[in-house]
Design a protein around this motif. Structure first.
Motif, PDB file in Angstrom:
ATOM      1  N   ARG A  19      14.651 -21.534   5.179  1.00 43.73           N
ATOM      2  CA  ARG A  19      13.430 -21.387   5.965  1.00 43.73           C
ATOM      3  C   ARG A  19      12.648 -20.143   5.586  1.00 43.73           C
ATOM      4  NH1 ARG A  19      16.828 -20.603  11.530  1.00 43.73           N
ATOM      5  NH2 ARG A  19      17.122 -18.369  11.416  1.00 43.73           N
ATOM      6  N   GLY A  20      11.479 -20.056   6.205  1.00 44.20           N
ATOM      7  CA  GLY A  20      10.604 -18.932   5.931  1.00 44.20           C
ATOM      8  C   GLY A  20      10.225 -18.909   4.468  1.00 44.20           C
ATOM      9  N   SER A  21      10.068 -17.700   3.949  1.00 42.05           N
ATOM     10  CA  SER A  21       9.653 -17.545   2.568  1.00 42.05           C
ATOM     11  C   SER A  21      10.741 -17.989   1.603  1.00 42.05           C
ATOM     12  CB  SER A  21       9.294 -16.076   2.324  1.00 42.05           C
ATOM     13  OG  SER A  21       8.546 -15.944   1.165  1.00 42.05           O
ATOM     14  N   HIS A  22      11.941 -18.194   2.126  1.00 45.97           N
ATOM     15  CA  HIS A  22      13.057 -18.623   1.273  1.00 45.97           C
ATOM     16  C   HIS A  22      13.156 -20.147   1.186  1.00 45.97           C
ATOM     17  CE1 HIS A  22      14.502 -14.494   1.041  1.00 45.97           C
ATOM     18  NE2 HIS A  22      14.211 -14.416   2.325  1.00 45.97           N
ATOM     19  N   THR A  23      12.220 -20.825   1.801  1.00 45.48           N
ATOM     20  CA  THR A  23      12.224 -22.289   1.766  1.00 45.48           C
ATOM     21  C   THR A  23      12.228 -22.794   0.331  1.00 45.48           C
ATOM     22  OG1 THR A  23      10.942 -22.318   3.798  1.00 45.48           O
ATOM     23  CG2 THR A  23      10.929 -24.338   2.492  1.00 45.48           C
TER      24      THR A  23
END
Lengths: 470, 561
Positions: free
Chosen positions: B193-197
């Motif tokens: 999730r987030g920018s690590h998606t």
């Protein structure tokens, strides 16, 4: 509260008014339905089932009840948004995904008084015409889920759930659904997506307003645990009588969760707006830690904008405008909003002069960067960017211009995202920079400008002819 | 109809029009990444934010304020709104520029770039990358980002034809929605999730459906690249030729990408009467036949030592000599429903000169699907029926075969077909007095033919075809054919000339003109008039399953269409 005794050392403060938390920490109280029914449990549900559903909605509207989950939206009005021509099934969802940092009220209801919630849900479901309801419990409350399952089973046995409840002809099933550990599941459309078995990406509104196009594209009412419990008390007291609690437009009681640098942090159920922040801290919570001065407060959960101890606010009092300080702010929805923050979920985070605001902001940024769902661009990229900057500032690698960048990033998120997470993650940064700019800048060093901040950056800089000008 | 003010000008739009489409109709392109008119709108990229205003809500008895045109003044909202998913309303105002909107776009561009690898020099998308384009138009020029970018998987093998670079992905979810909504093969999704998606395939599954390469087309950045095309050619060097796919009877509209007489890729071209915005993966690989190592490049004449290269005139003279000795009943023509109408028309003229009734084509069917792939594997069956006057293509083949075996048919002209693949016996073909084969590739029929003509491929010639729904569409030439290869209609013209001495056709336009004069269905048409999107020529029962599904989704309001 006269005939109730509380466990030693857990007695409510005299300034509290306990409706929802009446049975929390109560001597001899347990989560069984027998215990609840001996104390008048389910009487309001029985009464409600004899009324017209609309009459209940009207009582809730009269009560002025506002959602306790964070947004403070009038509950009766929300219920009224179900399209009158609707032919689809209506669902009610209890949002028990309490995860706003600084908030710890719903968990006590779930753990200690589950039947209060179930009764509130029966009444609410009957009012909105829902025959199926879900309690979405956050992953971190495994015990609460068990307690709720047991309570629902008991309510079934006693004929308060299932077919033809108490001979009224009204059917209702409640299911417990456990989350998987994501803050975004507290956002109602994200919660609905999660309940449907998908990633909890919040939906765009319009068109997906839950009251019209919610769970399985059917009308859905999503209410907070505390809100649904209040419905029971509105039934008991009548809307008009309930509205006398608290202050006009900010009626009833609410549970404030006080954490941080006070003598007695904890939960306190008070009449909305009857208590100022100063009274809450100094009177109810026993004051600040000795020798310390108030520095700042976040009044409604970590996403609420921070208030500085020496700030002055201009608010309307009747027709007059008066100037007040932080300690004079009554803890209600409207005044906190007028002061540029919000009552939010009731999580009051008190910080004294021992706290580094840079560290606090970094801590908050870490949380939001970790919890951004990643669906829409500004929040996905911005939340992690803000974290990276404050990470660097905290570890001594910041430059004064980083603070401007922080403010710029926050501004580019605010109001441009699919859901309110954008505001939730940008408001801390924008308010901390606005109010504690000097302190943030002081944690940076001019010399850091243009310096490689990481091994990766250092490797890249080898190819630059000269150090760039800051 | 509702009245909407776009950038100061009042216009009318049908109720339900998306704001972004209203702006497009007003001549203003609102930049966007995630929005695609053929897919649902999640509103996630936030690039299409515009300023929106509505007439103010009035208190009872309050008169609305009017502007100089007498229209109710618009109350502009302080927060921007996405133009892709919101629909227009009466009295609405839209500002596609101005301080708020410009700031929003700059902000989104900056966000999209902070974690995007700046590997444009080696990225296949460069030149047709929306991130590049909007950077120029709406970006900042400098980056405020000094921290480490997020590291993600690169060069990920997500399917037999596609590679994924997760660092380039801007998470617009177009590819995910395409797979869910068009081929209904829900294999792509986001994890973490987030920018690590990261974009990934379902565990144990691959992006391998027949339409997978469309995800590469709609990917606004270089996250998804085609194994075939990656690192082959910078896109700005490609010449784009609008044409059609000849892989099956659907006739999907295409863009042929070529450079210096070499084909590099085929991509779909939007035609809402044929293929919407999509095409299948098979059709995209058609061009590889053109550079096949078995490609015929020169006319061949069979001598004592086997086939030898010849000139066109020698080949034609040999063919004419072989045919002149035979009577009409002794010559059969097996043409192909892969030929263009113009080529088939030249076959018709040849048959008329030879006075033979033995004319047919080889039918070819395959398993179709419920999207675009047609059961008819020939691209121009209806053209063959119409031009050659065949009622039931393939009906005469058995008789021709029997005639060849019995020896009553002494010569066969096989145009663009391998007879041995179509059920003829090599031994009986060897008994023929004369066999001519034209083909793109060396094949067993050519092996035993007295004269072999090389054929031009679909990208090397012009002409027209009629798809299974009866739509007349145009093929255009993208590349020059190799060696001595000429366009097939010219070859047929020269063969007829060698047989009869007649002359007079120099341009394919003339072929079409003659054809239109002779065949009523073509009356009044010309190659030019067909245009890039074709014309509905014949009435058929045939529906395009993909378009039917799309219409349903448009009716439900799910997509713009």
């Amino acid at each position: 509260m006269g005939d109730i005794t509380y466990k030693a050392g857990r007695e409510p403060h005299p300034r509290e008014k306990r409706l929802i938390f009446r049975n929390v920490d109560r001597e001899g109280w347990d989560t069984s339905i027998d215990c609840a029914m001996k104390d008048g449990g389910y009487e309001q549900a029985k009464k409600a089932l004899t009324l017209e559903p609309k009459a209940i909605t009207d009582e809730v509207k009269t009560s002025g009840l506002r959602g306790r989950g964070g947004a403070g939206f009038p509950t009766g009005v929300k219920w009224g948004f179900i399209p009158p021509t609707n032919t689809k099934p209506v669902y009610l969802i209890c949002n028990a995904d309490e995860s706003e940092p600084g908030t710890f009220k719903d968990r006590y209801i779930l753990h200690q008084d589950p039947h209060q919630l179930i009764e509130g849900m029966i009444i609410s479901c009957y009012a909105v015409g829902a025959k199926l309801a879900y309690i979405y419990v956050r992953e971190e409350f495994p015990e609460a889920a068990k307690i709720l399952e047991k309570a629902i089973g008991e309510a079934h046995e006693k004929g308060f759930l299932g077919k033809d409840i108490q001979g009224s002809g009204f059917d209702l099933e409640i299911y417990v659904h456990r989350g998987a550990g994501a803050y975004i599941c507290g956002e109602e459309t994200g919660l609905i997506e999660s309940l449907e078995g998908k990633r909890p990406y919040p939906r765009i509104k319009p068109p997906y307003f839950p009251a019209a196009l919610g769970l399985y594209m059917s009308p859905t009412i999503v209410n907070n645990v505390e809100t649904l419990c209040h419905v029971k008390h509105i039934m008991e007291m009548g809307g008009e009588e309930y509205a006398k609690l608290g202050t006009p437009r900010n009626t009833g009681t609410r549970i404030l969760c006080v954490s941080g640098d006070v003598q007695q942090p904890g939960y306190y159920e008070v009449e909305v707006g009857k208590l100022t922040f100063g009274e809450l801290v100094n009177d109810v919570c026993g004051g600040l830690k000795s020798g310390r001065k108030l520095k700042a407060v976040i009044p409604g959960g970590s996403s609420a904008k921070v208030l500085r101890a020496d700030e002055r606010f201009k608010i309307k009092k009747g027709d007059d405008e008066v100037e007040i300080g932080v300690e004079d702010i009554p803890m209600d929805f409207d005044t906190l909003m007028a002061c540029g923050s919000m009552a939010g979920s009731g999580g009051v985070i008190v910080m004294d002069d021992s706290r580094s605001m840079t560290w606090v902001l970094n801590n908050i940024n870490n949380f939001y960067a970790h919890e951004s769902c990643g669906q829409c661009t500004p929040c996905r990229e911005g939340s992690l960017w803000m974290k990276k900057i404050t990470d660097r500032v905290v570890s001594g690698g910041g430059t004064p211009s980083d603070i401007d960048t922080l403010a710029g990033v926050a501004k580019n998120i605010d109001g441009r995202t699919i859901c309110a997470f954008g505001e939730a993650c940008s408001w801390p940064t924008s308010s901390f920079v606005a109010k504690f700019r000097d302190e943030l800048v002081a944690s940076t060093t001019e010399e850091n400008a243009g310096k490689a901040t990481t091994p990766e950056a250092a490797a890249q800089r080898r190819y630059l002819k000269a150090e760039p000008v800051a | 109809m509702v009245n909407v003010q776009i950038d100061g000008t009042w216009m009318q739009f049908p109720k339900g029009t998306r704001m972004i489409e209203a702006c497009r109709q007003a001549g203003v392109e609102v930049p966007h990444y995630c929005y695609h008119p053929k897919l649902t709108s999640p509103g996630n990229c936030r690039m299409c934010l515009v300023q929106m205003g509505m007439p103010p809500r009035l208190a009872p008895g309050q008169e609305p304020e009017k502007d100089e045109d007498g229209r109710t003044k618009i109350q502009w909202m302080p927060r921007p709104a996405i133009a892709c998913a919101n629909t227009v309303a009466d009295g609405m105002g839209i500002r596609t520029g101005g301080e708020l909107v410009d700031e929003c776009r700059r902000g989104v561009m900056e966000f999209l770039l902070i974690n995007h690898p700046l590997d444009c020099p080696i990225c296949d998308q460069a030149g047709e990358c929306r991130l590049q384009e909007f950077s120029v138009e709406h970006g900042n020029g400098v980056s405020r980002f000094v921290d480490n970018k997020v590291k993600k998987p690169k060069n990920v093998d997500i399917g037999p034809r596609i590679r994924l670079d997760d660092e380039r992905c801007i998470m617009c979810s177009r590819c995910i929605r395409f797979c869910q909504e068009i081929p209904e093969d829900d294999v792509l999704g986001f994890t973490d999730r987030g920018s690590h998606t990261v974009l990934t395939t379902h565990p144990g599954k691959k992006l391998a459906n027949d339409y997978s390469l469309n995800t590469v087309d709609i990917c606004p950045v270089g996250a998804l690249t085609s194994n075939d095309f990656r690192f082959q050619m910078r896109v700005w060097f490609l010449k784009e030729t609008p044409s059609i796919c000849t892989g099956c009877g659907r006739g999907c509209n295409t863009i042929l990408g070529s450079r210096e007489d070499e084909m590099y890729r085929i991509t779909p071209r939007e035609n809402d009467a044929v293929n919407s915005s999509w095409m299948c993966d098979h059709g995209r690989q058609e061009f590889q036949l053109l550079s096949n190592e078995r490609r015929l490049t020169d006319p061949l004449v069979l001598g004592d030592q086997g086939h030898r290269l010849s000139s066109w005139s020698e080949a034609h003279q040999t063919a004419a000599a072989g045919l002149k000795l035979l009577g009409p009943e002794e010559i059969a023509i097996v043409a192909s429903a892969r030929m263009t109408n113009e080529e088939l028309y030249m076959v018709r003229r040849l048959a008329a000169h030879l006075k033979t009734e033995w004319v047919d084509v080889v039918p070819r069917s395959q398993e179709g699907d419920d999207l675009l792939i047609a059961e008819d594997a020939n691209p121009n069956s209806l053209g063959a029926k119409l031009v050659l006057g065949l009622e039931n293509p393939g009906a005469k083949l058995a008789d021709i075969k029997a005639g060849v075996e019995k020896g009553t048919i002494k010569a066969v002209l096989a145009f663009d077909e391998n007879l041995i693949g179509a059920g003829f016996e090599e031994a009986s073909l060897k008994k023929l007095a004369f066999l001519l084969n034209t083909h793109l590739l060396a094949n067993p029929t050519a092996d035993v033919a007295q004269v072999v003509y090389p054929s031009a491929g679909f990208a090397e010639k012009r002409g027209s075809m009629i798809n299974v729904t009866g739509r007349l569409q145009r093929l255009n030439q993208a590349v020059q054919p190799p060696g001595q290869v000429m366009e097939n209609w010219e070859v047929l013209r020269d063969l007829i000339q060698a047989l009869t001495g007649s002359n007079g056709l120099y341009m394919i336009e003339d072929v079409f003109k003659l054809m239109a004069g002779e065949i009523a269905a073509f009356k009044g048409l010309s190659l030019t008039k067909i245009g890039d999107l074709g014309v509905a020529l014949l009435e058929t029962e045939e529906k395009v399953p993909l378009l039917e599904k799309e219409r349903e989704r448009v009716a439900k309001g799910l997509i713009v269409g």
